[in-house]
Design a protein around this motif. Structure first.
Motif, PDB file in Angstrom:
ATOM      1  N   SER A 153      45.907   2.737  15.782  1.00 34.29           N
ATOM      2  CA  SER A 153      45.579   3.632  14.664  1.00 34.29           C
ATOM      3  C   SER A 153      44.616   4.734  15.053  1.00 34.29           C
ATOM      4  O   SER A 153      44.277   5.568  14.236  1.00 34.29           O
ATOM      5  CB  SER A 153      44.991   2.807  13.502  1.00 34.29           C
ATOM      6  OG  SER A 153      43.750   2.267  13.883  1.00 34.29           O
ATOM      7  N   GLY A 154      44.214   4.758  16.332  1.00 35.28           N
ATOM      8  CA  GLY A 154      43.258   5.753  16.794  1.00 35.28           C
ATOM      9  C   GLY A 154      43.851   7.163  16.786  1.00 35.28           C
ATOM     10  O   GLY A 154      45.056   7.361  16.710  1.00 35.28           O
ATOM     11  N   PRO A 155      42.991   8.167  16.858  1.00 43.14           N
ATOM     12  CA  PRO A 155      43.454   9.555  16.839  1.00 43.14           C
ATOM     13  C   PRO A 155      44.316   9.869  18.064  1.00 43.14           C
ATOM     14  O   PRO A 155      44.008   9.478  19.181  1.00 43.14           O
ATOM     15  CB  PRO A 155      42.159  10.386  16.849  1.00 43.14           C
ATOM     16  CG  PRO A 155      41.105   9.447  17.344  1.00 43.14           C
ATOM     17  CD  PRO A 155      41.545   8.060  17.003  1.00 43.14           C
ATOM     18  N   GLY A 156      45.422  10.489  17.810  1.00 44.55           N
ATOM     19  CA  GLY A 156      46.298  10.942  18.887  1.00 44.55           C
ATOM     20  C   GLY A 156      47.132   9.864  19.524  1.00 44.55           C
ATOM     21  O   GLY A 156      47.804  10.095  20.518  1.00 44.55           O
ATOM     22  N   CYS A 157      47.141   8.669  18.953  1.00 44.76           N
ATOM     23  CA  CYS A 157      47.929   7.572  19.527  1.00 44.76           C
ATOM     24  C   CYS A 157      49.403   7.809  19.249  1.00 44.76           C
ATOM     25  O   CYS A 157      49.809   7.994  18.099  1.00 44.76           O
ATOM     26  CB  CYS A 157      47.493   6.234  18.957  1.00 44.76           C
ATOM     27  SG  CYS A 157      48.409   4.865  19.662  1.00 44.76           S
ATOM     28  N   THR A 158      50.211   7.813  20.281  1.00 42.39           N
ATOM     29  CA  THR A 158      51.653   8.004  20.111  1.00 42.39           C
ATOM     30  C   THR A 158      52.413   6.744  20.469  1.00 42.39           C
ATOM     31  O   THR A 158      53.611   6.754  20.663  1.00 42.39           O
ATOM     32  CB  THR A 158      52.155   9.164  21.005  1.00 42.39           C
ATOM     33  OG1 THR A 158      51.850   8.842  22.358  1.00 42.39           O
ATOM     34  CG2 THR A 158      51.512  10.459  20.591  1.00 42.39           C
ATOM     35  N   GLY A 159      51.716   5.639  20.576  1.00 46.02           N
ATOM     36  CA  GLY A 159      52.358   4.381  20.947  1.00 46.02           C
ATOM     37  C   GLY A 159      52.213   4.135  22.437  1.00 46.02           C
ATOM     38  O   GLY A 159      51.695   4.942  23.174  1.00 46.02           O
ATOM     39  N   LEU A 160      52.711   3.009  22.855  1.00 46.01           N
ATOM     40  CA  LEU A 160      52.590   2.637  24.272  1.00 46.01           C
ATOM     41  C   LEU A 160      53.765   3.099  25.069  1.00 46.01           C
ATOM     42  O   LEU A 160      54.833   3.118  24.835  1.00 46.01           O
ATOM     43  CB  LEU A 160      52.421   1.117  24.400  1.00 46.01           C
ATOM     44  CG  LEU A 160      51.134   0.572  23.791  1.00 46.01           C
ATOM     45  CD1 LEU A 160      51.118  -0.937  23.895  1.00 46.01           C
ATOM     46  CD2 LEU A 160      49.929   1.131  24.523  1.00 46.01           C
ATOM     47  N   ARG A 184      44.217  -8.782  18.979  1.00 49.60           N
ATOM     48  CA  ARG A 184      45.040  -8.164  17.929  1.00 49.60           C
ATOM     49  C   ARG A 184      44.252  -7.055  17.213  1.00 49.60           C
ATOM     50  O   ARG A 184      44.760  -5.971  16.975  1.00 49.60           O
ATOM     51  CB  ARG A 184      45.503  -9.208  16.914  1.00 49.60           C
ATOM     52  CG  ARG A 184      46.458  -8.636  15.871  1.00 49.60           C
ATOM     53  CD  ARG A 184      46.984  -9.670  14.877  1.00 49.60           C
ATOM     54  NE  ARG A 184      47.357 -10.919  15.483  1.00 49.60           N
ATOM     55  CZ  ARG A 184      46.787 -12.090  15.164  1.00 49.60           C
ATOM     56  NH1 ARG A 184      45.860 -12.161  14.245  1.00 49.60           N
ATOM     57  NH2 ARG A 184      47.166 -13.195  15.759  1.00 49.60           N
ATOM     58  N   PHE A 185      42.988  -7.331  16.894  1.00 47.06           N
ATOM     59  CA  PHE A 185      42.154  -6.328  16.233  1.00 47.06           C
ATOM     60  C   PHE A 185      41.993  -5.092  17.114  1.00 47.06           C
ATOM     61  O   PHE A 185      42.143  -3.962  16.650  1.00 47.06           O
ATOM     62  CB  PHE A 185      40.783  -6.913  15.893  1.00 47.06           C
ATOM     63  CG  PHE A 185      39.827  -5.899  15.349  1.00 47.06           C
ATOM     64  CD1 PHE A 185      39.904  -5.505  14.022  1.00 47.06           C
ATOM     65  CD2 PHE A 185      38.862  -5.329  16.153  1.00 47.06           C
ATOM     66  CE1 PHE A 185      39.028  -4.557  13.509  1.00 47.06           C
ATOM     67  CE2 PHE A 185      37.985  -4.388  15.664  1.00 47.06           C
ATOM     68  CZ  PHE A 185      38.067  -3.993  14.336  1.00 47.06           C
ATOM     69  N   CYS A 186      41.688  -5.307  18.396  1.00 49.12           N
ATOM     70  CA  CYS A 186      41.511  -4.175  19.317  1.00 49.12           C
ATOM     71  C   CYS A 186      42.800  -3.376  19.449  1.00 49.12           C
ATOM     72  O   CYS A 186      42.782  -2.140  19.486  1.00 49.12           O
ATOM     73  CB  CYS A 186      41.043  -4.667  20.685  1.00 49.12           C
ATOM     74  SG  CYS A 186      39.375  -5.345  20.673  1.00 49.12           S
ATOM     75  N   TYR A 187      43.925  -4.063  19.499  1.00 46.29           N
ATOM     76  CA  TYR A 187      45.214  -3.387  19.598  1.00 46.29           C
ATOM     77  C   TYR A 187      45.479  -2.541  18.352  1.00 46.29           C
ATOM     78  O   TYR A 187      45.917  -1.392  18.447  1.00 46.29           O
ATOM     79  CB  TYR A 187      46.331  -4.406  19.807  1.00 46.29           C
ATOM     80  CG  TYR A 187      47.704  -3.785  19.830  1.00 46.29           C
ATOM     81  CD1 TYR A 187      48.113  -3.018  20.920  1.00 46.29           C
ATOM     82  CD2 TYR A 187      48.586  -3.957  18.776  1.00 46.29           C
ATOM     83  CE1 TYR A 187      49.371  -2.438  20.951  1.00 46.29           C
ATOM     84  CE2 TYR A 187      49.842  -3.391  18.796  1.00 46.29           C
ATOM     85  CZ  TYR A 187      50.234  -2.627  19.888  1.00 46.29           C
ATOM     86  OH  TYR A 187      51.482  -2.053  19.904  1.00 46.29           O
ATOM     87  N   GLU A 188      45.193  -3.104  17.177  1.00 45.38           N
ATOM     88  CA  GLU A 188      45.394  -2.356  15.930  1.00 45.38           C
ATOM     89  C   GLU A 188      44.486  -1.132  15.887  1.00 45.38           C
ATOM     90  O   GLU A 188      44.901  -0.066  15.415  1.00 45.38           O
ATOM     91  CB  GLU A 188      45.151  -3.268  14.726  1.00 45.38           C
ATOM     92  CG  GLU A 188      46.237  -4.301  14.545  1.00 45.38           C
ATOM     93  CD  GLU A 188      45.887  -5.386  13.545  1.00 45.38           C
ATOM     94  OE1 GLU A 188      44.780  -5.353  12.948  1.00 45.38           O
ATOM     95  OE2 GLU A 188      46.721  -6.298  13.377  1.00 45.38           O
ATOM     96  N   GLN A 189      43.260  -1.278  16.376  1.00 48.25           N
ATOM     97  CA  GLN A 189      42.354  -0.137  16.428  1.00 48.25           C
ATOM     98  C   GLN A 189      42.879   0.931  17.373  1.00 48.25           C
ATOM     99  O   GLN A 189      42.825   2.120  17.079  1.00 48.25           O
ATOM    100  CB  GLN A 189      40.948  -0.582  16.871  1.00 48.25           C
ATOM    101  CG  GLN A 189      40.243  -1.459  15.874  1.00 48.25           C
ATOM    102  CD  GLN A 189      39.987  -0.745  14.562  1.00 48.25           C
ATOM    103  OE1 GLN A 189      39.402   0.314  14.537  1.00 48.25           O
ATOM    104  NE2 GLN A 189      40.454  -1.334  13.477  1.00 48.25           N
ATOM    105  N   TYR A 190      43.396   0.493  18.488  1.00 46.97           N
ATOM    106  CA  TYR A 190      43.964   1.421  19.466  1.00 46.97           C
ATOM    107  C   TYR A 190      45.162   2.162  18.869  1.00 46.97           C
ATOM    108  O   TYR A 190      45.275   3.386  18.973  1.00 46.97           O
ATOM    109  CB  TYR A 190      44.380   0.654  20.725  1.00 46.97           C
ATOM    110  CG  TYR A 190      45.224   1.469  21.665  1.00 46.97           C
ATOM    111  CD1 TYR A 190      44.644   2.410  22.502  1.00 46.97           C
ATOM    112  CD2 TYR A 190      46.606   1.283  21.711  1.00 46.97           C
ATOM    113  CE1 TYR A 190      45.416   3.153  23.366  1.00 46.97           C
ATOM    114  CE2 TYR A 190      47.377   2.032  22.572  1.00 46.97           C
ATOM    115  CZ  TYR A 190      46.791   2.967  23.388  1.00 46.97           C
ATOM    116  OH  TYR A 190      47.558   3.711  24.227  1.00 46.97           O
TER     117      TYR A 190
END
Length: 141
Positions: free
Chosen positions: A134-141, A126-132
């Motif tokens: 909120s990361g720069p340029g993340c537009t979702g999966l 869950r933590f890794c997913y939240e980091q992913y």
């Protein structure tokens, strides 16, 4: 990052004592709906992990097992396929993740070898997913 960020403290963890019986283990696992549960000695030290599979094979070994007979079988007489590997409180995140990839929870011990809680694999994911997310340029999966 410190693994204590992910820790579920001992006070919130269901566990068994090594002097429990098979019946006590079955009932506690059923109540909490766990497929694996840590075993501690009365000093509070991590001893191992028992799983539903371990109990299933024990039931097969003891023909005509009833709950009443299960009261007479010491928990520690049940062979365990493998125990969850524990880590110390000062373990690196890299090592914690390596261990968590192989088991659903990681028991954590302090410098005196006392069990202080567990880190659940889903908490790390869950933590890794939240980091992913909120990361720069993340537009979702």
């Amino acid at each position: 990052m410190n693994l204590l960020f992910f820790l579920t403290p001992k006070t919130e963890v269901a566990f068994l004592y090594d002097d429990f019986t098979l019946r006590q283990a079955i009932e506690k696992m059923e109540y909490h709906r766990y497929s694996a549960i840590p075993i501690l000695n009365r000093k509070g030290e991590y001893v191992g992990t028992i799983t539903e599979g371990d109990i299933l094979w024990a039931i097969k070994r003891y023909h005509n097992l009833t709950l009443q007979k299960a009261e007479e079988i010491p928990l520690m007489s049940i062979p365990r396929k493998r125990d969850n590997r524990c880590v110390s409180v000062d373990t690196s995140m890299e090592e914690l993740i390596d261990v968590a990839m192989l088991q659903n929870f990681v028991p954590v011990i302090d410098g005196k070898n006392s069990f202080i809680g567990i880190v659940k694999r889903n908490r790390i994911i869950r933590f890794c997913y939240e980091q992913y997310r909120s990361g720069p340029g993340c537009t979702g999966l």
